[in-house]
Design a protein around this motif. Sequence first.
Motif, PDB file in Angstrom:
ATOM      1  N   SER A   1       0.933  -1.055   0.105  1.00 10.15           N
ATOM      2  CA  SER A   1      -0.051  -0.046  -0.072  1.00 10.15           C
ATOM      3  C   SER A   1       0.969   1.156   0.016  1.00 10.15           C
TER       4      SER A   1
ATOM      5  N   ASN B   1       2.558  -5.338   2.941  1.00 10.19           N
ATOM      6  CA  ASN B   1       1.402  -5.773   3.954  1.00 10.19           C
ATOM      7  C   ASN B   1       1.235  -7.491   4.197  1.00 10.19           C
TER       8      ASN B   1
ATOM      9  N   HIS C   1      -1.606 -10.084   5.344  1.00  8.34           N
ATOM     10  CA  HIS C   1      -3.090 -10.158   5.721  1.00  8.34           C
ATOM     11  C   HIS C   1      -3.112 -11.856   6.134  1.00  8.34           C
TER      12      HIS C   1
ATOM     13  N   LEU D   1      -5.744  -7.277   8.079  1.00 11.72           N
ATOM     14  CA  LEU D   1      -4.203  -6.720   8.160  1.00 11.72           C
ATOM     15  C   LEU D   1      -3.669  -7.444   9.414  1.00 11.72           C
TER      16      LEU D   1
ATOM     17  N   THR E   1       2.410  -4.744   9.059  1.00 13.46           N
ATOM     18  CA  THR E   1       3.037  -3.692   7.855  1.00 13.46           C
ATOM     19  C   THR E   1       4.585  -3.647   8.186  1.00 13.46           C
TER      20      THR E   1
ATOM     21  N   GLU F   1      -4.437   0.617  -1.747  1.00 10.21           N
ATOM     22  CA  GLU F   1      -4.021  -0.849  -1.778  1.00 10.21           C
ATOM     23  C   GLU F   1      -3.508  -1.349  -3.015  1.00 10.21           C
TER      24      GLU F   1
ATOM     25  N   SER G   1      -2.613   0.514   7.365  1.00 10.23           N
ATOM     26  CA  SER G   1      -1.255   0.202   7.099  1.00 10.23           C
ATOM     27  C   SER G   1      -0.205   1.449   7.137  1.00 10.23           C
TER      28      SER G   1
END
Length: 389
Positions: free
Chosen positions: A206, A224, A226, A231, A234, A268, A289
Amino acid sequence: MPSLSEETHGAVKMLQPGATIGIIGGGQLGRMMALSAKYMGFRIGVLDPTPDCPTAQVADFQIVGEYDDKTAIHDLAEKSDVLTYEFENVDAEAIDEVRHLVAAPQGTDLLRVTQDRVHEKTFINEHGTETAPWREVNDFDELEAAIDELHYPCVLKTRSGGYDGHGQHVLKNDADLEKIRARGDRGGGFPPSILEGFVDFAFEASILVSGNGEQYVTFPIVRNDHRNNILHMTIAPAEVSPEIAKAAHELALRLAKGFELAGTLAIELFVTKDNRVIVNELAPRPHNSGHYTIEACSIDQFDAHIRGIAGWPLIQPKLLSPAVMVNVLGQHVLPTRAQIASHPEWNVHDYGKAQLRHNRKMGHITVLTDDTAATVAALEATGCWDDLK
């Protein structure tokens, strides 16, 4: 209300300290917006249905009401000099109806675009930026036709609403397609949707861009991770080639200028295995993020957002230190609190939410570091996030 100066800078006349910023939405993003605004001398009002919500705990006043309550939004507007919002599912029409009372420097075009995935993808593509291939689908027949074009695997997303994976279905084969048909047959209906072709990405990323309607600045591209569509972590900055970093910054600036952006916009991204940067979604606000920016950057995403909507000048943010940010969900609160005394390197942020719930974002931890890989390993080794492995 304090009067505005006559000097015009960007999207609104430059707000002076003492003016009131009204925030629609009282969660953690509003809380961190409010804290930044307080340092600049602004007063804060918040609209949220939950008394003593996270933002209200640091605000000057709260109006208790639903986000689409036009009377409540009117009341907030009357008491504010500028309105902003902490999430995109805000009633754009309600904001338009009070613009004779209060400045809304982000406007509602940005809201309307990001609330509708068809409008969002169209805007991104029309501004010279790549997304996953997509088709608008409004019924099952259109879905089947779109699958014939895009093929499996693909992702079905509702046209509006949805976050953290809600309203999304990965379709890998005809069996998954039949589940969608069966849901409709059971009365679930077929909401307006889009179908996206699957992107073979190397990792998710991102980038943040902030503006004041005239001037735009970008933050570093970050990586990032997930877990369960939420999320988890980061890493700033992302380890990418100069070409990838340049492409991300350039697309962020194109989109910001297209919106005449005031405030912070999160973009994103997918970084593909063949070194392309593809936009996944937009968030017209600060973003999970970007929390690392509070400790790691010369100006953080919330400072930039407030400066942007207040018509203040912006300076290009500098990354002062690499950093790792990890979310603290409901199930992680007690394990992480038990280890705070052992980790002076942890910058702990608690959002002040009254109720612990599984997978609910309750806070985050940021660690400044010279070795992000070692820091990721050290965080995982604590065992606090073992449920996400």
